[in-house]
Design a protein around this motif. Structure first.
Motif, PDB file in Angstrom:
ATOM      1  N   GLN A  33       0.731  -1.283   0.062  1.00 24.40           N
ATOM      2  CA  GLN A  33      -0.165   0.216  -0.026  1.00 24.40           C
ATOM      3  C   GLN A  33       0.924   1.375  -0.045  1.00 24.40           C
ATOM      4  OE1 GLN A  33      -2.579  -0.748   3.268  1.00 24.40           O
ATOM      5  NE2 GLN A  33      -4.173  -1.445   2.017  1.00 24.40           N
ATOM      6  N   LYS A  45       2.214   1.644  -3.353  1.00 23.95           N
ATOM      7  CA  LYS A  45       1.126   2.248  -4.061  1.00 23.95           C
ATOM      8  C   LYS A  45       0.934   3.696  -4.210  1.00 23.95           C
ATOM      9  CE  LYS A  45      -3.900   1.882  -5.025  1.00 23.95           C
ATOM     10  NZ  LYS A  45      -5.106   1.460  -4.378  1.00 23.95           N
ATOM     11  N   VAL A  46       0.998   4.302  -2.803  1.00 23.59           N
ATOM     12  CA  VAL A  46       0.520   5.766  -2.845  1.00 23.59           C
ATOM     13  C   VAL A  46       1.934   6.469  -3.228  1.00 23.59           C
ATOM     14  CG1 VAL A  46       0.820   7.379  -1.013  1.00 23.59           C
ATOM     15  CG2 VAL A  46      -0.733   5.312  -0.726  1.00 23.59           C
ATOM     16  N   ILE A 105       3.926   5.266  -5.965  1.00 26.09           N
ATOM     17  CA  ILE A 105       3.775   5.382  -7.535  1.00 26.09           C
ATOM     18  C   ILE A 105       2.759   6.452  -8.022  1.00 26.09           C
ATOM     19  CG2 ILE A 105       2.929   4.122  -9.520  1.00 26.09           C
ATOM     20  CD1 ILE A 105       4.325   1.645  -7.845  1.00 26.09           C
ATOM     21  N   GLU A 106       1.292   6.291  -7.120  1.00 29.21           N
ATOM     22  CA  GLU A 106       0.458   7.220  -7.585  1.00 29.21           C
ATOM     23  C   GLU A 106       0.809   8.744  -7.495  1.00 29.21           C
ATOM     24  OE1 GLU A 106      -2.709   6.222  -5.130  1.00 29.21           O
ATOM     25  OE2 GLU A 106      -3.437   4.702  -6.466  1.00 29.21           O
ATOM     26  N   LYS A 107       1.515   9.144  -6.404  1.00 31.16           N
ATOM     27  CA  LYS A 107       2.170  10.470  -6.314  1.00 31.16           C
ATOM     28  C   LYS A 107       3.217  10.918  -7.347  1.00 31.16           C
ATOM     29  CE  LYS A 107       2.115  10.930  -1.328  1.00 31.16           C
ATOM     30  NZ  LYS A 107       2.758  11.288  -0.069  1.00 31.16           N
ATOM     31  N   ILE A 141       2.982   9.639 -10.469  1.00 28.92           N
ATOM     32  CA  ILE A 141       2.264   9.727 -11.908  1.00 28.92           C
ATOM     33  C   ILE A 141       1.547  10.873 -11.737  1.00 28.92           C
ATOM     34  CG2 ILE A 141       0.054   8.740 -12.911  1.00 28.92           C
ATOM     35  CD1 ILE A 141       1.136   5.942 -11.969  1.00 28.92           C
ATOM     36  N   SER A 142       0.935  11.342 -10.887  1.00 28.67           N
ATOM     37  CA  SER A 142      -0.047  12.593 -10.574  1.00 28.67           C
ATOM     38  C   SER A 142       1.033  14.017 -10.779  1.00 28.67           C
ATOM     39  CB  SER A 142      -0.553  12.541  -9.441  1.00 28.67           C
ATOM     40  OG  SER A 142       0.150  12.883  -8.176  1.00 28.67           O
TER      41      SER A 142
END
Length: 111
Positions: A99, A102-103, A105-107, A109-110
């Motif tokens: 988790q 995941k966070v 990676i999401e940061k 990407i954004s």
């Protein structure tokens, strides 16, 4: 007497240390079984530390004879529960790490 090939079968043997943890019996209990001729054993050593290798089937039979089959069932159930709790804890740690990744990676990407 052991069946042919039983010593080589996966999971058919266990050390006296593992037996103490898994079944809650003492080393003296195991030695009494060996002296009474109920348990076959082989000697081994890891890193210079000696141990006794026992046949699981004979040990379970001996425990059932001496302590009762109810006690054996209880001990096996408790050992399985400990194993499951350990696996659940490991999976929870892995889930948390995933988790967090995941966070991250999401940061990335954004941005």
């Amino acid at each position: 007497m052991a069946e042919y090939g039983e010593w080589n079968r996966k999971g058919a043997t266990l050390s006296d240390i593992t037996a103490q943890k898994e079944f809650g019996v003492s080393r003296d209990f195991i030695v009494k079984g060996i002296r009474a001729g109920k348990l076959e054993y082989r000697e081994g050593a890891i890193w210079g530390n000696p141990y006794l290798r026992l046949l699981r089937s004979q040990l379970e039979t001996y425990i059932a004879e001496q302590l009762g089959s109810n006690q054996l069932g209880t001990l096996k159930t408790q050992a399985e529960l400990r194993k499951l709790n350990k696996e659940i804890a490991a999976l929870k740690k892995k889930l948390i790490a995933l988790q967090i990744r995941k966070v991250e990676i999401e940061k990335s990407i954004s941005k």
